[in-house]
Write a protein that holds these residues in place. Structure first.
Motif, PDB file in Angstrom:
ATOM      1  N   PRO A 103       0.834  -1.215   0.000  1.00 26.61           N
ATOM      2  CA  PRO A 103       0.000   0.000   0.000  1.00 26.61           C
ATOM      3  C   PRO A 103       0.865   1.260   0.000  1.00 26.61           C
ATOM      4  N   GLN A 104       0.652   2.110  -1.012  1.00 25.64           N
ATOM      5  CA  GLN A 104       1.337   3.394  -1.177  1.00 25.64           C
ATOM      6  C   GLN A 104       2.816   3.248  -1.514  1.00 25.64           C
ATOM      7  N   HIS A 105       3.284   2.020  -1.720  1.00 29.31           N
ATOM      8  CA  HIS A 105       4.694   1.806  -2.057  1.00 29.31           C
ATOM      9  C   HIS A 105       4.781   0.737  -3.139  1.00 29.31           C
ATOM     10  N   ASP A 106       5.543   1.049  -4.195  1.00 26.11           N
ATOM     11  CA  ASP A 106       5.799   0.075  -5.266  1.00 26.11           C
ATOM     12  C   ASP A 106       7.297  -0.139  -5.328  1.00 26.11           C
ATOM     13  N   PHE A 107       7.760  -1.186  -4.595  1.00 26.86           N
ATOM     14  CA  PHE A 107       9.193  -1.434  -4.518  1.00 26.86           C
ATOM     15  C   PHE A 107       9.750  -1.956  -5.831  1.00 26.86           C
ATOM     16  N   SER A 108       8.881  -2.335  -6.757  1.00 25.21           N
ATOM     17  CA  SER A 108       9.368  -2.831  -8.055  1.00 25.21           C
ATOM     18  C   SER A 108       9.694  -1.706  -9.016  1.00 25.21           C
ATOM     19  N   ASP A 109       9.290  -0.468  -8.691  1.00 28.26           N
ATOM     20  CA  ASP A 109       9.546   0.663  -9.579  1.00 28.26           C
ATOM     21  C   ASP A 109      10.932   1.202  -9.293  1.00 28.26           C
ATOM     22  N   PRO A 110      11.876   1.056 -10.235  1.00 22.62           N
ATOM     23  CA  PRO A 110      13.251   1.514  -9.968  1.00 22.62           C
ATOM     24  C   PRO A 110      13.365   3.027  -9.868  1.00 22.62           C
ATOM     25  N   GLU A 111      12.381   3.759 -10.420  1.00 19.90           N
ATOM     26  CA  GLU A 111      12.438   5.223 -10.322  1.00 19.90           C
ATOM     27  C   GLU A 111      12.081   5.706  -8.917  1.00 19.90           C
ATOM     28  N   GLN A 112      11.396   4.841  -8.139  1.00 19.29           N
ATOM     29  CA  GLN A 112      11.013   5.234  -6.782  1.00 19.29           C
ATOM     30  C   GLN A 112      11.932   4.620  -5.738  1.00 19.29           C
ATOM     31  N   TYR A 113      12.264   3.333  -5.914  1.00 22.82           N
ATOM     32  CA  TYR A 113      13.022   2.629  -4.868  1.00 22.82           C
ATOM     33  C   TYR A 113      14.137   1.798  -5.481  1.00 22.82           C
ATOM     34  N   SER A 114      15.211   1.706  -4.700  1.00 21.25           N
ATOM     35  CA  SER A 114      16.263   0.719  -4.961  1.00 21.25           C
ATOM     36  C   SER A 114      15.986  -0.450  -4.030  1.00 21.25           C
ATOM     37  N   PHE A 115      15.632  -1.625  -4.632  1.00 22.98           N
ATOM     38  CA  PHE A 115      15.177  -2.772  -3.837  1.00 22.98           C
ATOM     39  C   PHE A 115      16.024  -3.990  -4.174  1.00 22.98           C
ATOM     40  N   PRO A 157      25.520  -8.935  -6.332  1.00 26.80           N
ATOM     41  CA  PRO A 157      25.600  -8.166  -7.582  1.00 26.80           C
ATOM     42  C   PRO A 157      26.294  -6.825  -7.351  1.00 26.80           C
ATOM     43  N   ASP A 158      26.679  -6.213  -8.456  1.00 25.82           N
ATOM     44  CA  ASP A 158      27.433  -4.957  -8.359  1.00 25.82           C
ATOM     45  C   ASP A 158      26.615  -3.846  -7.720  1.00 25.82           C
ATOM     46  N   HIS A 159      25.290  -3.896  -7.863  1.00 20.12           N
ATOM     47  CA  HIS A 159      24.475  -2.822  -7.333  1.00 20.12           C
ATOM     48  C   HIS A 159      23.930  -3.152  -5.939  1.00 20.12           C
ATOM     49  N   ARG A 160      24.655  -3.974  -5.189  1.00 21.12           N
ATOM     50  CA  ARG A 160      24.257  -4.328  -3.834  1.00 21.12           C
ATOM     51  C   ARG A 160      24.060  -3.053  -2.988  1.00 21.12           C
ATOM     52  N   LEU A 161      22.948  -3.004  -2.202  1.00 15.37           N
ATOM     53  CA  LEU A 161      22.599  -1.799  -1.453  1.00 15.37           C
ATOM     54  C   LEU A 161      23.631  -1.444  -0.388  1.00 15.37           C
ATOM     55  N   SER A 162      24.449  -2.406  -0.016  1.00 15.21           N
ATOM     56  CA  SER A 162      25.428  -2.108   1.024  1.00 15.21           C
ATOM     57  C   SER A 162      26.442  -1.079   0.567  1.00 15.21           C
ATOM     58  N   THR A 163      26.506  -0.853  -0.720  1.00 18.22           N
ATOM     59  CA  THR A 163      27.438   0.154  -1.231  1.00 18.22           C
ATOM     60  C   THR A 163      26.819   1.540  -1.281  1.00 18.22           C
ATOM     61  N   LYS A 220      21.971   4.292   4.607  1.00 16.14           N
ATOM     62  CA  LYS A 220      21.685   2.959   5.099  1.00 16.14           C
ATOM     63  C   LYS A 220      20.263   2.557   4.722  1.00 16.14           C
ATOM     64  N   PRO A 221      20.083   1.371   4.074  1.00 12.94           N
ATOM     65  CA  PRO A 221      18.738   0.961   3.662  1.00 12.94           C
ATOM     66  C   PRO A 221      17.972   0.349   4.826  1.00 12.94           C
ATOM     67  N   VAL A 222      16.670   0.172   4.612  1.00 15.75           N
ATOM     68  CA  VAL A 222      15.836  -0.564   5.548  1.00 15.75           C
ATOM     69  C   VAL A 222      15.934  -2.042   5.178  1.00 15.75           C
ATOM     70  N   VAL A 223      16.281  -2.884   6.131  1.00 15.10           N
ATOM     71  CA  VAL A 223      16.554  -4.305   5.860  1.00 15.10           C
ATOM     72  C   VAL A 223      15.660  -5.162   6.750  1.00 15.10           C
ATOM     73  N   THR A 224      15.176  -6.244   6.176  1.00 11.91           N
ATOM     74  CA  THR A 224      14.425  -7.220   6.957  1.00 11.91           C
ATOM     75  C   THR A 224      14.713  -8.611   6.418  1.00 11.91           C
ATOM     76  N   GLU A 228      16.740 -12.021   2.581  1.00  9.94           N
ATOM     77  CA  GLU A 228      16.970 -10.667   3.076  1.00  9.94           C
ATOM     78  C   GLU A 228      16.451  -9.671   2.045  1.00  9.94           C
ATOM     79  N   ALA A 229      15.646  -8.733   2.538  1.00 15.66           N
ATOM     80  CA  ALA A 229      15.127  -7.666   1.670  1.00 15.66           C
ATOM     81  C   ALA A 229      15.677  -6.343   2.160  1.00 15.66           C
ATOM     82  N   ALA A 230      16.193  -5.532   1.251  1.00 17.41           N
ATOM     83  CA  ALA A 230      16.744  -4.205   1.576  1.00 17.41           C
ATOM     84  C   ALA A 230      16.178  -3.202   0.587  1.00 17.41           C
ATOM     85  N   VAL A 231      15.811  -2.031   1.104  1.00 20.40           N
ATOM     86  CA  VAL A 231      15.191  -1.013   0.244  1.00 20.40           C
ATOM     87  C   VAL A 231      15.531   0.372   0.760  1.00 20.40           C
TER      88      VAL A 231
END
Length: 685
Positions: free
Chosen positions: A199-211, A226-232, A236-240, A250-253
């Motif tokens: 709801p109110q979030h589309d994590f699949s849209d690369p223009e809105q979120y890096s997921f 992968p090279d675009h790992r969020l740890s770089t 700091k991303p939100v991780v669960t 593990e999901a990071a966004v």
């Protein structure tokens, strides 16, 4: 020099205060903006974290449903021994209706896809062999080894796009071998876009979120890096982490543009800070301007006080001198050396009483000091103070709202001497008028008495004997009798003229006497119970001949008997003056005297049809020696004292005299007297 140094120091202090103020506002604004940004970021991360948990729960639920469908298909294969397309299609349709994220369900016996539901949308996947897809073969092999469903990481789909695939290994029982034999895999393909929507979030849209969504190894490390790992990422991303079919993922966004550096309210806060800074700077400038104005005003006040030609002194609430000018010291040379800021009024009064000689022969010094301090502490009206050598000062003292006392001393010696001379001249004039009036009244009374005899000469014994002698026995001379009669008539007319003129002069003299008594406060009333209606009726009857002589009608009307305590003679005098004035200034028409009384007052009204009086002249008729029309004055005579004396007599009775008039219509003079009982008069006496 001191003023310049003070101004320079004040300007430096103002600059320092301005810098401190701006720095303080800047620091406070930065702290508020940073705190607001931290709160906004914490709220945003919490919102994203909640959405991420929702997505994780959604992924778990979707793959759990996929496992149930795969088991259902496996059971169908085990029972039928072959692929029942219709039943499997119905099962897949039910799954897609509840789970629209499912793109396809593929059956791959011997790892070669032979069926893909729905068949109309997935024809291009028929014939695909998993061993030809290295990106998916590892997951298929893992599912075969573990004999458990395995979710493949995000992969490129044959249909196009990306998604997640669950490979479910199928082992069917082999009666010949008396064991389960590997049949193939059932693959459930799920669309990434639908799977990652919250709801109110589309994590699949690369223009809105890096997921990023990756499975973890048993050691807790991510299986793929992968090279675009969020740890770089810088932020700091939100991780669960969550479990899907026995595997920890593990999901990071984070937002695609990174976490915001400022909150949406930051601009408003910065704007408010700028406005506050400008406002406070303006207030500081206004305060500095006010301070400069006050300084200039204080300097101007001090210079003005010192420049005025009157003595000025101001005391604080402790009766200590605050401000004093040189003129005040000049008026008090005896104690000029003691009149300094800080000296008390008590000290100044005592020292002035001890050093001056003007108190000798009057009251004691102690009594004078007490009286002077009493006046100072309870200031009222201005008073005069003798400072010796026949010099006088007018002292005006007043209290301020803060308890301070201000005194102004004015030299009124010239005015005092002029007043004394005027009062002496007025006394001489009054005494002269009084003496002249007394001296005139005696001979005028005699003239009026003798003229009254002449007015009635035909009734005198001598005249009657003369007429008898001329007419006796008919032997008299008719011509002599006629001449005697004509002579008597002539004497009567002359006597009437002399009597009227002398009576008029007597009235003028009485007016002068009354006015001298009024002006000197010596006129006393003989108060007694009186019937006012009888007085009004008597005055009307006495003046009717005078009115008729001018062709006027004089009438009286009252509302009944009216009694009060008054001076009968003076009330009659007032009514007499009002009616004679009406007769004097009325050429034709009528004059009416009316009386109305109530429990509180009695009102006499004299109404005429004379010339009337203009509104701007109405206030002059009650002034002494004043008449509105000079020509009428010359025509009718009089000193112009009648109405002035009448007004004073009305006020001495506790009443009033008023006028209502309209030019060209007529006038109404009203005498109002209080209804006072005899008992009340005795009490007031």
């Amino acid at each position: 020099m001191l003023n310049k140094f003070t101004g320079y120091l004040a300007s430096k202090v103002f600059v320092v205060l301005t810098i401190v103020l701006l720095a303080s506002i800047g620091g406070i604004a930065y702290s508020i903006v940073k705190l607001d940004r931290d709160n906004h970021l914490a709220a945003l991360r919490l919102e994203v974290e909640q959405a991420l948990h929702s997505v994780a729960d959604q992924i778990q639920l979707r793959f759990f449903e996929a496992v149930l469908v795969a088991k259902n298909i496996e059971n169908t294969l085990a029972v039928a021994g072959e692929i029942n397309e219709r039943q499997i299609a119905r099962t897949v349709s039910d799954l897609q209706r509840h789970n629209p994220d499912v793109i396809a369900v593929a059956l791959a016996p011997n790892l070669s896809i032979t069926h893909s539901f729905p068949q109309t949308d997935n024809r291009e996947t028929i014939g695909v062999k998993y061993w030809q897809l290295p990106a998916q073969m590892a997951s298929v092999a893992q599912a075969y080894r573990t004999r458990a469903p395995v979710v493949d990481d995000r992969v490129n789909l044959v249909q196009g796009g990306t998604g997640y695939i669950m490979h479910y290994p199928v082992f069917l029982p082999n009666a010949e071998l008396n064991t389960d034999q590997f049949w193939g895999v059932i693959s459930v393909v799920m669309d990434q876009e639908g799977l990652l929507q919250a709801p109110q979030h589309d994590f699949s849209d690369p223009e809105q979120y890096s997921f990023e969504l990756h499975p973890l190894k048993a050691s807790g490390l991510v299986e793929a890096l992968p090279d675009h790992r969020l740890s770089t990422l810088k932020d700091k991303p939100v991780v669960t982490t969550f479990n899907v079919l026995g595997t920890t993922w593990e999901a990071a966004v984070r937002p695609a543009a990174g976490w915001p550096a400022y909150s949406p309210q930051s601009r408003n806060l910065v704007g408010f800070a700028l406005i506050s800074a400008i406002f406070l700077l303006g207030v500081l400038l206004a305060f500095r301007r006010l301070a400069l104005n006050q300084t200039n005003a204080h300097a101007l006040l001090a210079e003005a006080i010192d420049a005025i030609d009157e003595g000025f002194i101001a005391f604080d609430d402790k009766e200590r001198v605050m401000v004093v000018n040189q003129k005040y010291r000049d008026y008090h040379p005896q104690i000029a050396d003691l009149i300094v800021p800080g000296a008390t009024m008590g000290e100044l009064v005592v020292n002035w009483a001890n050093r001056t000689e003007s108190l000798s022969g009057s009251k004691s010094k102690q009594a004078w000091v007490r009286e002077r301090l009493q006046r100072f502490r309870n200031p009222g009206q201005a008073f005069l103070q003798d400072i010796g050598n026949d010099n006088w000062l007018k002292v005006t003292e007043a209290k301020t709202p803060h308890g301070y006392t201000v005194g102004i001393w004015t030299d009124v010696t010239a005015e005092k001497r002029a007043q004394e001379a005027a009062e002496a001249a007025d006394r001489e004039k009054t005494e002269f008028l009084n003496n002249v009036s007394h001296e005139l009244r005696t001979p005028l009374t005699v003239i009026f008495g003798r003229a009254s005899f002449m007015r009635h000469s035909d009734k005198m014994p001598q005249a009657q004997r003369l007429m008898s002698a001329l007419t006796a026995d008919g032997s008299g001379c008719p011509k002599s009798a006629a001449a005697a009669i004509e002579y008597q008539k002539f004497i009567t007319d002359q006597g009437a003229g002399i009597a009227e003129s002398s009576q008029h002069m007597i009235r003028l003299v009485e007016d002068l006497l009354d006015w001298t008594k009024v002006s000197r406060g010596q006129l006393e009333l003989d108060m007694a119970p009186t019937q006012l209606d009888e007085i009004a009726r008597t005055v009307t009857q006495e003046l009717q001949p005078a009115a008729e002589a001018k062709g006027l009608t004089l009438t009286y009307a009252g509302d009944g008997p009216a009694a009060t305590v008054a001076d009968k003679v003076r009330v009659k005098q007032i009514l007499y003056n009002l009616i004679t004035n009406a007769i004097k200034f009325t050429s034709e028409g009528k004059i009416h005297l009316s009386m109305l009384h109530s429990a509180d007052e009695i009102v006499f009204s004299v109404t005429d049809t004379g010339n009337g009086i203009a509104e701007e002249d109405a206030s002059r008729v009650f002034q002494r020696f004043q008449q509105v029309d000079g020509s009428m004055t010359r025509q009718n005579g009089g000193l112009g004292l009648g109405l002035a004396i009448s007004e004073q007599l009305a006020e001495l009775h506790g009443g009033s005299l008023s006028l209502e008039s309209k030019l060209g219509v007529g006038s109404t003079f009203s005498l109002t007297l209080p209804c006072t009982g005899a008992t009340d008069i005795q009490k007031t006496a």
